[in-house]
Motif scaffolding. Structure first.
Motif, short mmCIF file in Angstrom:
data_model
loop_
_atom_site.label_atom_id
_atom_site.label_comp_id
_atom_site.label_asym_id
_atom_site.label_seq_id
_atom_site.Cartn_x
_atom_site.Cartn_y
_atom_site.Cartn_z
N CYS A 263 0.84 -1.20 0.00
CA CYS A 263 0.00 0.00 0.00
C CYS A 263 0.87 1.24 0.00
CB CYS A 263 -0.98 -0.03 1.16
SG CYS A 263 -0.36 0.65 2.69
N CYS A 266 -0.85 5.93 4.20
CA CYS A 266 -1.49 7.22 4.42
C CYS A 266 -1.52 7.49 5.92
CB CYS A 266 -2.91 7.23 3.82
SG CYS A 266 -4.07 6.20 4.74
N ALA A 269 -1.85 4.66 8.60
CA ALA A 269 -0.90 3.55 8.71
C ALA A 269 -0.34 3.40 10.13
CB ALA A 269 0.25 3.75 7.73
N CYS A 298 -2.51 -0.78 7.29
CA CYS A 298 -3.53 -0.75 8.35
C CYS A 298 -4.69 -1.69 8.03
CB CYS A 298 -4.03 0.68 8.57
SG CYS A 298 -5.30 1.18 7.40
N VAL A 300 -7.68 -1.12 7.06
CA VAL A 300 -8.70 -0.76 6.06
C VAL A 300 -8.66 -1.77 4.90
CG1 VAL A 300 -9.45 0.96 4.38
CG2 VAL A 300 -8.76 1.69 6.66
N ASN A 301 -7.51 -1.88 4.24
CA ASN A 301 -7.37 -2.85 3.15
C ASN A 301 -6.39 -3.97 3.50
OD1 ASN A 301 -9.08 -1.44 1.34
ND2 ASN A 301 -7.40 -0.01 0.92
S1 SF4 Z 1 -4.08 0.13 3.70
FE1 SF4 Z 1 -4.42 1.63 5.34
S2 SF4 Z 1 -2.44 2.70 5.45
FE2 SF4 Z 1 -2.45 1.64 3.49
S3 SF4 Z 1 -3.20 3.22 2.08
FE3 SF4 Z 1 -4.95 1.95 2.70
S4 SF4 Z 1 -5.85 3.06 4.41
FE4 SF4 Z 1 -3.78 3.90 4.13
#
Ligand code: SF4
Length: 348
Positions: A263, A266, A269, A298, A300-301
């Motif tokens: 990723c 952002c 993280a 993080c 989220v994904n």
């Molecule tokens: S996975 Fe989490 S840290 Fe990575 S870009 Fe997506 S939201 Fe941001």
């Protein structure tokens, strides 16, 4: 992909052309010295990343001697890059260097070029003959059609090779102009059966260099044009090799090796994907098996991507979670993450 078949040229133990896998090259960035141990150690490192062939500038006979010693022990074939002085090319051939790159345009009198061709023929050493859009023969410099000028320059260089019946040659037609490079290589591959070494010359620093090289190489490779590649970057040989391999993978030409999802990171993280990916990069490129790896910042994904990879890692609050084939196998700290992840990677 169309199979545009060419002659096969043997460079050490690497076969170039004739439908053999597209090889990846780079070029050494500093002068040669007698200190061969450090050269061999770095060449071994580059081989581990996937480098097939490496080229060195040889500006004088001392450098030729140093390179001859390296070539005897190198784990990958060596190319000597010669300009201006044909005697250095003869010396490199005598020393057993696996391939010679010459620019006949700056070697001078035709008989000197012929001497090199005869020595290469007698010793079964392949040549790479390179046309560079920036140093075309005077008569072609003002031609508006840059691709046509490059083809004419290549045909001038081809004349003594054909006359002496020497076919152990790889051609290159490089320019910093993307359109001219694509057109020149396309026309050349339709007319001639010499293998092609592809690249964009003086492509620039990392980002513009990668963009230009990707556009040109992908365009040609997807049509079956090109047998060996070098990505020229104002960056390290390792970056050139990794970029070349990624272009082959993204073009669907190379199927093995690790595919990396990471990723961009952002504000959410909780795990630094940038430094982690950088740290494990050399381990990843050494894996020759077809594997997918996800490095996520993080929740989220992160869990979704990490679960779908052969090996995945994601930040999750204060902890770092490692997935293997969709299952959580470790919950650990940022400090321990690299060690555990690399151990799991080696087990795969
Ligand atoms: S996975 Fe989490 S840290 Fe990575 S870009 Fe997506 S939201 Fe941001």
């Amino acid at each position: 992909m169309e199979n545009m078949s060419t002659n096969t040229v043997k460079v050490g133990d690497i076969l170039v052309g004739g439908g053999f896998p597209v090889s990846v090259q780079t070029m050494w960035k500093t002068p040669l010295t007698p200190e061969k141990k450090s050269f061999l150690s770095e060449i071994k490192n580059l081989k581990g990343l996937g480098c097939d062939i490496i080229r060195f500038s040889v500006p004088d006979t001392d450098s030729a001697v140093y390179l001859g010693a390296i070539a005897k022990e190198s784990p990958i074939p060596i190319v000597a890059d010669i300009h201006f002085d044909y005697r250095i090319a003869l010396e490199c051939i005598k020393l057993g260097i696996q391939k010679i790159r010459i620019n006949p345009g700056n070697i001078g009198a035709l008989w000197k070029v012929e001497e090199v061709i005869k020595a290469a023929s007698d010793n079964d050493v392949p040549l790479r003959v390179g046309v560079n859009g920036g140093s075309l023969p005077t008569a072609l410099r003002d031609m508006e059609d840059r691709a046509a000028a490059m083809i004419l320059a290549a045909e001038m260089e081809m004349e003594p090779l054909e006359r002496l019946g020497f076919k152990n040659v790889v051609f290159s037609l490089k320019s910093s102009d993307i359109k001219a490079t694509v057109e020149a290589n396309t026309v050349f591959s339709e007319k001639y059966d010499y293998p092609l070494h592809l690249g964009v010359t003086e492509a620039g620093p990392m980002i513009p260099g990668v963009v230009k090289s990707t556009i040109v190489l992908q365009n040609l490779l997807k049509r079956g044009i090109g047998d060996t590649i070098r990505v020229s970057l104002s960056d390290t040989p390792a970056s050139e090799v990794i970029t070349g391999i990624e272009i082959l993978k993204a073009s669907g030409i190379k199927k093995d090796g690790v595919s990396i999802v990471s990723c961009p990171r952002c504000g959410r993280a909780s795990f630094d994907t940038h430094s982690f990916t950088k740290k494990i990069e050399s381990v990843l490129y050494r894996k020759k098996k077809s594997l997918s790896v996800a490095v996520m910042g993080c929740i989220v994904n992160g869990p979704g991507e990490a679960r779908h990879a052969d090996l995945g890692i994601t930040g999750s609050g204060d902890t770092v979670v490692i997935f293997k084939k969709g299952k959580i196998i470790h919950k650990t700290t940022t400090d321990m993450a690299e060690k555990i992840f690399v151990e799991e990677l080696e087990k795969l």
